[in-house]
Structure formats: structure tokens, C-alpha cells
Motif scaffolding. Sequence first.
Motif, mmCIF file in Angstrom:
data_model
loop_
_atom_site.group_PDB
_atom_site.id
_atom_site.type_symbol
_atom_site.label_atom_id
_atom_site.label_comp_id
_atom_site.label_asym_id
_atom_site.label_seq_id
_atom_site.Cartn_x
_atom_site.Cartn_y
_atom_site.Cartn_z
ATOM 1 N N THR A 90 0.830 -1.206 0.000
ATOM 2 C CA THR A 90 0.000 0.000 0.000
ATOM 3 C C THR A 90 0.863 1.255 0.000
ATOM 4 O OG1 THR A 90 -1.764 -1.151 1.198
ATOM 5 C CG2 THR A 90 -1.783 1.257 1.249
ATOM 6 N N LEU A 91 1.877 1.269 0.838
ATOM 7 C CA LEU A 91 2.749 2.437 0.911
ATOM 8 C C LEU A 91 3.472 2.670 -0.416
ATOM 9 C CD1 LEU A 91 4.191 1.948 4.505
ATOM 10 C CD2 LEU A 91 2.718 3.819 3.737
ATOM 11 N N ARG A 92 3.839 1.587 -1.105
ATOM 12 C CA ARG A 92 4.484 1.741 -2.413
ATOM 13 C C ARG A 92 3.514 2.357 -3.422
ATOM 14 N NH1 ARG A 92 6.695 -3.434 -1.125
ATOM 15 N NH2 ARG A 92 5.143 -4.475 -2.448
ATOM 16 N N VAL A 93 2.260 1.882 -3.416
ATOM 17 C CA VAL A 93 1.270 2.395 -4.359
ATOM 18 C C VAL A 93 0.980 3.872 -4.087
ATOM 19 C CG1 VAL A 93 -1.149 2.240 -5.073
ATOM 20 C CG2 VAL A 93 0.211 0.150 -4.793
ATOM 21 N N VAL A 94 0.799 4.223 -2.827
ATOM 22 C CA VAL A 94 0.484 5.606 -2.469
ATOM 23 C C VAL A 94 1.641 6.530 -2.854
ATOM 24 C CG1 VAL A 94 0.064 7.146 -0.522
ATOM 25 C CG2 VAL A 94 -1.144 4.968 -0.646
ATOM 26 N N ALA A 95 2.863 6.071 -2.604
ATOM 27 C CA ALA A 95 4.029 6.881 -2.978
ATOM 28 C C ALA A 95 4.146 7.001 -4.492
ATOM 29 C CB ALA A 95 5.298 6.277 -2.386
ATOM 30 N N ASP A 96 3.885 5.908 -5.190
ATOM 31 C CA ASP A 96 3.974 5.901 -6.641
ATOM 32 C C ASP A 96 2.963 6.865 -7.264
ATOM 33 O OD1 ASP A 96 5.088 4.847 -9.106
ATOM 34 O OD2 ASP A 96 3.186 3.787 -9.373
ATOM 35 N N GLU A 97 1.804 6.993 -6.628
ATOM 36 C CA GLU A 97 0.784 7.919 -7.125
ATOM 37 C C GLU A 97 1.025 9.354 -6.650
ATOM 38 O OE1 GLU A 97 -1.575 7.422 -9.292
ATOM 39 O OE2 GLU A 97 -1.158 5.272 -9.542
#
Length: 266
Positions: free
Chosen positions: A150-157
Motif C-alpha cells: 500500500t505504501l508503495r502504491v500511495v508513494a507511486d501515485e
Amino acid sequence: MRIIEPHAHMIARVTDDYERMALAGIEAVVEPAFWLGAPRTNAGTFVDYFELMITWETQRAKNYGIEHFTCIAMNPREANNVPLTRDVLPVVERFCRRETVVAIGEIGFDRQTDEEEAAIRAQLKLAKRFDMPVLVHLPHQFKKQGTERTLRVVADEQMNPDRVLLDHNTEETMPLYAGTKYWRGMSIYPVTKLSVERAANIVEQYGVDRLLVNSACDWGPSDPLNVPKLVRELLRRNLSRDLIEQLVFRNPIAFFGQSDRWTFRP
């Protein structure tokens, strides 16, 4: 003690719960969209559900002096139905600017599939476009792995950390936020999440900065008074009243108050 309940599925609760919450000091409640217990089959059922939360639940709460706000989303579990998600996302967009809608949520992972990730990303983009806060559901199983993803996705966005609340944290996930500025949530729901005692331990260890606590009460074995019960436990442990009020009252205002639909004024 003044309290705001920042995550409660009141559609699943009886009216007496509102009275009990009001008597316990709860002045406002935020109700995120969630899975209703059985798969829905068409977008029209989401339309009716969102409308019910925004209108009927708002009135039920006001009958007991409680302000009611809503988060709108395609939930994680049903996001695995790709055709349904495709139909529901425009509905989410249509409803997200309604009068009591203060955030996009709950979005997030359930089984941690690529289909769920696609729904997360689509709704994060929607939140950015409308400049709305986001409530993110962390998975119940394989929680550490799901939180890291989740943290990777949020950072990626490239989400603004001030606008992101990641909920259902436990002792296992709290260290993952070191060096970040995301808001973190804890649900006091003993069967699948935290007991009052475990939540109090986390508060003592990590403090109250950018932390929210909620009951996540729904149709399962849950209790809409678990936040007041945490207040009682923290007072018993001699945490200052000012810090407790920051945790259960001022922090929810700071997060959800970023929405132009947040009308609660202390």
C-alpha cells in the motif's frame, strides 16, 4: 471528554447505538463505504447505498445531536469484480462531491490482487483530481506485506501524505511509517484488529501525532463505544487529558477538516 468517531459503519447499527454514542460524548461520526456482507451485482445497488448513507444515516445521527459524514468508494473486496468496478467508479465520482462526503474511502487491499491495486490507483487519482482526503483500508491477512505494498502504491501515485489516512494498523505495521508523514489509524475491534489494551499500548509507545482511533463497528462482533472505552483506559494509565483529546477529537478534525465538506465546528 469530546470525541469524534472517525470510522463507523452505522448502516449496520441500530438507532439505540446513536443514543449510546451521544451519551458517551461522541459529537460526530464518519461513515466510510464498505462491503455489506454479500457481493453486490450491479452499480445501482451502490447508488442506493451511497444515497442512504448521505441522507438517512445523516438524519438518524442528527436525531441524537451527532454530526454524520460519509466517505465514498469502491471497496477492496468487491474491486476484484472488474466489470462491476468499471461501472461503479463513475458512480463514486458522481457522489464524491455530495454534501456530507469528506473523503474517498475505504479503498485498499483485501486479498492483495492486481485488480484491487487497479481500483486503488483509480480512486487515488480521483482524490487528487478533486483535492480530497483518502481513507485506506489495510488488509486483515498478511498485514505487513499488504501495508508495504500500500505504501508503495500511495508513494507511486505521489499522494500528499497530509491527505492520506491508512487504517487498521497493529503493532506489526506501526514501525513501517518511520520517516513518513502519513496519518495512521487504529481500529479497536478485538476479533480481527486491536483490543482496548493493545491500542493503549501503541498510543503509549508512539504518541498521538497523526494518529486516529476508531471502533470500525459494523455487523460483526464490534462496539461503537470502543473509543470512549479507550479514553477511559488512557486516563487510567495517567495519559494527560490534553493528549487524549488530541487523539480522539482534534486529530479527526485536523484530517477530515481538510475537506470543504467538513462542516463540524468545535
